[in-house]
Motif scaffolding. Structure first.
Motif, PDB file in Angstrom:
ATOM      1  N   VAL A 135       3.379  10.463 -24.786  1.00 58.88           N
ATOM      2  CA  VAL A 135       3.716   9.689 -26.149  1.00 58.88           C
ATOM      3  C   VAL A 135       4.731  10.366 -26.840  1.00 58.88           C
ATOM      4  CG1 VAL A 135       2.749   8.959 -28.448  1.00 58.88           C
ATOM      5  CG2 VAL A 135       1.707   8.249 -26.271  1.00 58.88           C
ATOM      6  N   THR A 136       4.482  11.620 -27.000  1.00 58.98           N
ATOM      7  CA  THR A 136       5.429  12.578 -27.755  1.00 58.98           C
ATOM      8  C   THR A 136       6.776  12.557 -26.997  1.00 58.98           C
ATOM      9  OG1 THR A 136       3.595  14.084 -28.125  1.00 58.98           O
ATOM     10  CG2 THR A 136       5.892  15.028 -28.223  1.00 58.98           C
ATOM     11  N   THR A 137       6.777  12.560 -25.818  1.00 59.20           N
ATOM     12  CA  THR A 137       8.226  12.521 -25.053  1.00 59.20           C
ATOM     13  C   THR A 137       8.891  11.339 -25.273  1.00 59.20           C
ATOM     14  OG1 THR A 137       7.433  13.867 -23.155  1.00 59.20           O
ATOM     15  CG2 THR A 137       9.249  12.760 -22.823  1.00 59.20           C
ATOM     16  N   VAL A 138       8.054  10.136 -25.332  1.00 55.22           N
ATOM     17  CA  VAL A 138       8.936   8.894 -25.610  1.00 55.22           C
ATOM     18  C   VAL A 138       9.435   8.991 -27.086  1.00 55.22           C
ATOM     19  CG1 VAL A 138       8.358   6.177 -26.064  1.00 55.22           C
ATOM     20  CG2 VAL A 138       7.279   7.555 -23.968  1.00 55.22           C
ATOM     21  N   LEU A 139       8.689   9.449 -28.064  1.00 57.22           N
ATOM     22  CA  LEU A 139       8.872   9.418 -29.441  1.00 57.22           C
ATOM     23  C   LEU A 139      10.172  10.275 -29.813  1.00 57.22           C
ATOM     24  CD1 LEU A 139       5.559   9.847 -31.268  1.00 57.22           C
ATOM     25  CD2 LEU A 139       6.868   7.814 -31.058  1.00 57.22           C
ATOM     26  N   ILE A 140      10.360  11.376 -29.037  1.00 56.94           N
ATOM     27  CA  ILE A 140      11.489  12.007 -28.976  1.00 56.94           C
ATOM     28  C   ILE A 140      12.988  11.421 -28.613  1.00 56.94           C
ATOM     29  CG2 ILE A 140      12.384  14.447 -28.376  1.00 56.94           C
ATOM     30  CD1 ILE A 140       9.582  15.685 -28.427  1.00 56.94           C
ATOM     31  N   VAL A 141      12.758  11.054 -27.314  1.00 56.78           N
ATOM     32  CA  VAL A 141      13.726  10.218 -26.669  1.00 56.78           C
ATOM     33  C   VAL A 141      14.118   9.016 -27.861  1.00 56.78           C
ATOM     34  CG1 VAL A 141      14.561   8.993 -24.948  1.00 56.78           C
ATOM     35  CG2 VAL A 141      13.008  10.924 -24.557  1.00 56.78           C
ATOM     36  N   LEU A 142      13.414   8.343 -28.291  1.00 52.43           N
ATOM     37  CA  LEU A 142      13.434   7.185 -28.984  1.00 52.43           C
ATOM     38  C   LEU A 142      14.358   7.842 -30.353  1.00 52.43           C
ATOM     39  CD1 LEU A 142      10.316   4.939 -28.805  1.00 52.43           C
ATOM     40  CD2 LEU A 142      12.714   4.408 -27.896  1.00 52.43           C
ATOM     41  N   ASN A 143      13.564   8.895 -30.923  1.00 52.41           N
ATOM     42  CA  ASN A 143      14.360   9.348 -32.073  1.00 52.41           C
ATOM     43  C   ASN A 143      15.665   9.769 -31.866  1.00 52.41           C
ATOM     44  OD1 ASN A 143      13.842  10.721 -34.835  1.00 52.41           O
ATOM     45  ND2 ASN A 143      14.516  12.268 -33.656  1.00 52.41           N
ATOM     46  N   LYS A 144      15.962  10.227 -30.795  1.00 53.68           N
ATOM     47  CA  LYS A 144      17.334  11.047 -30.366  1.00 53.68           C
ATOM     48  C   LYS A 144      18.359   9.888 -30.130  1.00 53.68           C
ATOM     49  CE  LYS A 144      20.148  13.713 -27.580  1.00 53.68           C
ATOM     50  NZ  LYS A 144      20.955  14.122 -28.806  1.00 53.68           N
ATOM     51  N   LEU A 145      17.760   8.624 -29.645  1.00 53.52           N
ATOM     52  CA  LEU A 145      18.592   7.495 -29.331  1.00 53.52           C
ATOM     53  C   LEU A 145      19.007   6.840 -30.557  1.00 53.52           C
ATOM     54  CD1 LEU A 145      16.729   5.787 -26.465  1.00 53.52           C
ATOM     55  CD2 LEU A 145      18.935   6.723 -26.307  1.00 53.52           C
ATOM     56  N   ILE A 146      18.152   6.766 -31.372  1.00 47.11           N
ATOM     57  CA  ILE A 146      18.571   6.275 -32.759  1.00 47.11           C
ATOM     58  C   ILE A 146      19.270   7.112 -33.563  1.00 47.11           C
ATOM     59  CG2 ILE A 146      17.434   5.699 -35.372  1.00 47.11           C
ATOM     60  CD1 ILE A 146      14.922   4.939 -33.598  1.00 47.11           C
ATOM     61  N   LYS A 147      19.273   8.304 -33.521  1.00 45.98           N
ATOM     62  CA  LYS A 147      20.197   9.329 -34.333  1.00 45.98           C
ATOM     63  C   LYS A 147      21.587   9.123 -33.792  1.00 45.98           C
ATOM     64  CE  LYS A 147      19.048  13.596 -34.966  1.00 45.98           C
ATOM     65  NZ  LYS A 147      18.333  14.747 -35.125  1.00 45.98           N
ATOM     66  N   ASP A 148      21.641   9.238 -32.335  1.00 46.17           N
ATOM     67  CA  ASP A 148      23.135   8.916 -31.730  1.00 46.17           C
ATOM     68  C   ASP A 148      23.451   7.794 -31.975  1.00 46.17           C
ATOM     69  OD1 ASP A 148      22.371  11.425 -30.517  1.00 46.17           O
ATOM     70  OD2 ASP A 148      21.897  10.834 -28.683  1.00 46.17           O
ATOM     71  N   ALA A 149      22.692   6.636 -31.914  1.00 45.10           N
ATOM     72  CA  ALA A 149      23.388   5.683 -32.202  1.00 45.10           C
ATOM     73  C   ALA A 149      23.817   5.269 -33.645  1.00 45.10           C
ATOM     74  CB  ALA A 149      22.383   4.190 -31.979  1.00 45.10           C
ATOM     75  N   LEU A 150      23.262   5.917 -34.761  1.00 43.94           N
ATOM     76  CA  LEU A 150      23.662   5.879 -35.989  1.00 43.94           C
ATOM     77  C   LEU A 150      24.943   6.743 -36.356  1.00 43.94           C
ATOM     78  CD1 LEU A 150      20.268   6.122 -37.800  1.00 43.94           C
ATOM     79  CD2 LEU A 150      21.659   4.119 -37.710  1.00 43.94           C
ATOM     80  N   ASN A 151      25.160   7.823 -35.706  1.00 46.15           N
ATOM     81  CA  ASN A 151      26.255   8.908 -35.608  1.00 46.15           C
ATOM     82  C   ASN A 151      27.239   8.371 -34.962  1.00 46.15           C
ATOM     83  OD1 ASN A 151      24.681  10.620 -37.378  1.00 46.15           O
ATOM     84  ND2 ASN A 151      23.826  11.716 -35.670  1.00 46.15           N
ATOM     85  N   ALA A 152      27.064   7.263 -34.073  1.00 49.27           N
ATOM     86  CA  ALA A 152      28.397   6.884 -33.198  1.00 49.27           C
ATOM     87  C   ALA A 152      29.498   6.178 -34.024  1.00 49.27           C
ATOM     88  CB  ALA A 152      27.923   6.049 -32.227  1.00 49.27           C
TER      89      ALA A 152
END
Length: 344
Positions: free
Chosen positions: A327-344
């Motif tokens: 669960v933690t791994t999935v949360l961290i990955v999703l968090n980074k995906l969202i951050k990268d998408a917002l910063n793109a």
């Protein structure tokens, strides 16, 4: 192609670094899941499993085979083949389970209907606060077809609960049925399982030979009737001889009286032959019942003490920690995906 491979490698390294940077996430989520594992462990109670097994084949050995050979000479074959799958289905029916609950059992030194033991042990009335009539309710011995509303309400609830949470049955390919009953009350589990098998066996056997026994009852009633007529005919003939004994010796019996003697002797002979034939039919009917009665042989019955099932906290903790890692791994990955998408 090399650029795509380089991009994949760099992206993977970036995500791995992100996982290490967020190590405290694993700690927090791990503590949460560990706490849940502990709370669930505290709520779990020790349970006991009563196991029983019985054979459902109709193979008969020893003296029984002689009976079958004799029956074969008169046109009767082996008894009906018993389907183990059918018995498993019967075990889970409301008829069998509720009938079992309506039998007496001994729990904590108290003799009462198993249904009443269940009501008391599992505090069933707390689940029916909208039905005041269920408060401190107790069953009385009766046929389940005559249950009133309250009895049907509680019996159906108990049946569904047992079927869902406690009872398990399975048939093997060689015709052996294994059943188990798991609950937190050792004596109840043992008593219920033992009486359940007895109830199933009695019900199935009675249903299987119901027609044969009915025929036997009819023939037996006919035998008794013919026996009565034979006794009456013999009695009338005896009375004639007692009345005309002296005249018979003197050969001075009137023709009309002599013809009465012939008639009585004929009636007595006919009654005797009919009685002998009826007795033969009765014995054949008894043999038919014996050969058609299915064989259900107990192999193992539950005896105290039963096997105890204790909650295993280390195993539960490992499972929950493994889930927390995913669960933690999935949360961290999703968090980074969202951050990268917002910063793109």
């Amino acid at each position: 192609m090399s650029n795509q491979l380089k991009f994949i490698v760099l992206t993977t390294k970036d995500y791995i670094k992100e996982l290490f940077r967020k190590w405290y996430w694993y700690l927090i989520v791990g503590l949460i899941f560990g706490g849940l594992a502990y709370l669930l462990h505290q709520r779990k109670q020790e349970t006991y499993t009563a196991q029983a097994s019985f054979m459902t084949n109709t193979d008969v050995e020893g003296g029984g085979s002689s009976l079958l050979q004799l029956a074969g000479q008169f046109g009767f074959g082996k008894g009906p083949e018993i389907s183990s799958d059918k018995l498993v289905e019967l075990l889970s029916t409301r008829k069998i389970i509720v009938s079992t609950l309506m039998q007496n059992g001994v729990v904590a030194g108290k003799i009462d209907l198993l249904a009443n033991h269940y009501l008391e042990l599992f505090e069933v009335d707390k689940e029916f606060e909208d039905y005041p009539e269920t408060k401190d309710f107790r069953f009385t011995p009766k046929e389940i077809e005559t249950f009133d509303f309250t009895e049907n309400l509680l019996a159906s609830h108990i049946y569904k609960t047992i079927l869902k949470e406690n009872l398990y049955a399975k048939a093997s390919q060689n015709g052996i049925v294994r059943t188990s009953f798991n609950c937190k009350y050792e004596e109840f589990a043992q008593q219920f399982t033992e009486i359940l098998i007895e109830t199933l066996s009695e019900y199935y056997i009675n249903r299987t030979v119901e027609k044969q026994r009915s025929n036997l009852d009819i023939i037996t009633e006919k035998v008794d009737s013919i026996k009565g007529k034979m006794a009456a005919a013999d009695g009338q003939l005896t009375s004639w001889y007692e009345k005309y004994e002296k005249r018979l010796k003197a050969q001075s019996v009137e023709p009309k009286a002599y013809m009465r003697k012939v008639q009585l002797e004929r009636d007595a002979e006919i009654s005797s032959k009919a009685y002998i034939e009826a007795l033969k039919n009765q014995e054949m009917a008894k043999l038919n019942v014996a050969t058609q009665t299915p064989l259900i042989q107990l192999i193992d019955i539950p005896t105290l003490p039963l096997s105890k099932n204790s909650p295993n906290f280390p195993v539960s903790l490992i499972i929950f920690l493994f889930l927390s890692f995913i669960v933690t791994t999935v949360l961290i990955v999703l968090n980074k995906l969202i951050k990268d998408a917002l910063n793109a």
